[in-house]
Design a protein around this motif. Structure first.
Motif, short mmCIF file in Angstrom:
data_model
loop_
_atom_site.label_atom_id
_atom_site.label_comp_id
_atom_site.label_asym_id
_atom_site.label_seq_id
_atom_site.Cartn_x
_atom_site.Cartn_y
_atom_site.Cartn_z
N HIS A 96 45.21 49.03 20.55
CA HIS A 96 44.24 49.54 21.21
C HIS A 96 44.08 51.11 21.66
CE1 HIS A 96 42.88 50.15 25.44
NE2 HIS A 96 41.74 49.51 24.99
N PRO A 264 44.95 39.70 17.52
CA PRO A 264 43.79 40.16 17.06
C PRO A 264 42.36 39.78 18.00
CG PRO A 264 44.29 38.59 15.60
CD PRO A 264 45.44 38.58 16.46
N ALA A 265 42.48 38.58 18.48
CA ALA A 265 41.23 38.04 19.13
C ALA A 265 41.26 38.83 20.57
CB ALA A 265 41.61 36.47 19.60
N LEU A 268 39.89 42.38 19.87
CA LEU A 268 38.52 42.35 19.79
C LEU A 268 37.65 42.19 21.03
CD1 LEU A 268 37.87 40.07 16.67
CD2 LEU A 268 37.48 42.39 16.75
N LEU A 269 38.34 41.25 21.93
CA LEU A 269 37.78 41.07 23.31
C LEU A 269 37.81 42.59 24.01
CD1 LEU A 269 39.25 37.51 24.27
CD2 LEU A 269 36.82 38.20 24.02
N TRP A 271 38.18 45.55 23.09
CA TRP A 271 37.04 46.39 22.39
C TRP A 271 35.82 46.07 22.79
CZ3 TRP A 271 37.04 50.97 20.44
CH2 TRP A 271 35.79 51.36 19.72
N ALA A 272 35.28 44.78 22.93
CA ALA A 272 33.88 44.50 23.59
C ALA A 272 34.01 44.96 25.07
CB ALA A 272 33.72 43.04 23.54
N ASP A 275 33.49 48.91 24.85
CA ASP A 275 32.09 49.28 24.48
C ASP A 275 31.06 48.88 25.61
OD1 ASP A 275 30.40 49.99 22.23
OD2 ASP A 275 29.56 47.95 22.67
#
Length: 448
Positions: A96, A264-265, A268-269, A271-272, A275
């Motif tokens: 991350h 990985p999930a 992704l969360l 990173w969301a 963002d």
């Protein structure tokens, strides 16, 4: 959900969006930052903190170390599964950090005070599923990597990182103590499910209390909004805890297979969330910490459309720092930034989150405030600025400058129904206020 606040003189690792543009012992933010980044421990602002704040910092760090030693001595022996889980959590934090390194640096620039640390996804989940001593190891490894890759290149003093790490260690130890005292058969069944939100509350309470306490002790003038944060920041914190809980639940249910799937999930969360936070802060000018012109126009347009629909009244103000040009020409851009931040803080103290507050470059600020009398607001801004003399560390020694602002006031819809129209009307009023002298205000009488 670790929080890190950085009114620059405080001993915290990084720091985040609106904002404690406060001063410690009357010292300008940029001036303190320059001395902190010289690399000399003797120049750190840590030593100029009030004794009670310094005592809190030392005590928290000492208790964190003693707690780590105690948990290592009395805790259960680690298993190979614990070691593998800890390794995957550290890997998650490292991945991350690398993915979000640009975003983290950008966010630290546009949020000079309050920073929601997304590494808490990994530290909080480790507190839920690992023995406390191992979870503390995850914290230390993750924060050491963040320091090496993000903070040290930006020359952030080590004492800030040490206090931030200590608050997270204490939060993890508090959660571990709760779970040890309650001994739930499972975190994903029965009454053990209730411990998930309880753990999140405890983690947040310990971390936030230590951060808020040191801010209050070091900077008594800190506003409630600067300390507690805005609704969007609280939402990010909650989302971070939810992601950490998700990771812990999946690993608890499915073991090592869940670990492989959840990593990985979770990334992704996470990173969301990053963002989302960066998108919310994209319109913030990094120098002063207020909306830039484009973001201000967007918010002002929204406020004025509501005013027009509901036949209300909005005040539009253009505020000019009278000493801005003089300070910049005489002492340079960085010292002028200190003065601009003082004005920004004063404006934020007398406005609310819904108001459009922006910096238009040089010494100019613009506001659109619904359901407010512009004259009284201008007086409150001038009074707030007058209470905040700025201490400039010039080549000739410390210099205290009493700041004043000149303000032009317009009103929507009387002086215009669009952001452009009311801003132009307020600028006309500002020109007339300038003719009256510094620290004046003028309310435009031109109806459009």
């Amino acid at each position: 959900m670790a929080q890190r606040f950085e009114p620059v003189p405080l001993p915290l690792a990084c720091g985040s969006c609106r904002r404690l543009h406060g001063k410690l012992e009357g010292e300008g933010v940029a001036a303190a930052a320059r001395r902190d980044r010289t690399g000399s421990p003797s120049a750190w602002a840590l030593w100029r903190m009030p004794p009670r704040a310094l005592a809190l910092i030392v005590t928290a760090e000492l208790v964190a170390v003693l707690g780590l030693i105690a948990n290592a001595m009395v805790g259960p022996p680690p298993t190979w599964a614990d070691g593998l889980t800890a390794l995957m959590l550290v890997v998650g934090g490292i991945v991350h950090t690398e993915i979000a390194r640009w975003g983290e640096r950008t966010r630290r620039k546009v949020t000079p005070v309050r920073h929601i640390d997304l590494t808490s996804v990994w530290t909080f989940s480790s507190a839920l599923i690992l023995p406390t001593a191992i979870a503390c190891g995850v914290v230390l490894a993750t924060y050491a990597y963040v320091h090496a890759r993000v903070l040290r290149p930006s020359r952030t003093p080590i004492y800030r990182q040490l206090y931030s790490t200590s608050t997270v260690l204490l939060s993890v130890q508090a959660v571990g103590l709760l779970l040890r005292l309650t001994s739930p058969p499972s975190l994903v069944a029965g009454w053990g499910l209730m411990l998930l939100p309880a753990s999140a509350v405890l983690y947040t309470l310990v971390n936030s209390s230590l951060i808020v306490a040191v801010i209050v002790l070091a900077t008594p003038e800190a506003t409630v909004r600067a300390v507690v944060g805005r609704g969007s920041e609280v939402a990010v914190e909650l989302a971070t805890l939810v992601v950490g809980t998700f990771f812990a639940v999946v690993v608890t249910l499915f073991g090592l297979l869940g670990l492989v799937v959840a990593l990985p999930a979770t990334l992704l969360l996470q990173w969301a969330i990053l963002d989302w936070q960066l998108a919310a802060q994209a319109g913030i000018d990094e120098r002063v910490g207020l909306h830039n012109a484009a973001a201000w126009y967007k918010q002002a347009k929204h406020l004025l459309s509501r005013t027009n629909q509901h036949t209300g009244v909005s005040a539009a103000l253009v505020v000019e720092l009278d000493q801005g040009t003089e300070i910049e020409k005489t002492y340079g851009r960085e010292l002028n930034t200190d003065a601009l931040r003082v004005v920004a803080e004063a404006i934020l103290d007398v406005t609310t989150r819904r108001d459009a507050v922006g910096w238009f470059g040089e010494s100019m600020f613009a506001l659109v405030v619904p359901d407010t009398d512009g004259r009284s607001l201008a007086m409150r801004i001038q009074s707030a600025v007058a209470r905040r003399p700025v201490l400039l560390h010039t080549p000739d020694g410390p210099l205290t400058v009493a700041l004043t602002v000149t303000i032009g006031v317009a009103e929507a819809p009387r002086n215009g129904r669009t952001a452009t129209a009311v801003l132009e009307a307020a600028e006309v009023a500002l020109d007339r206020a300038r003719k009256k002298g510094r620290g004046s205000q003028h309310f435009t009488d031109e109806a459009i």
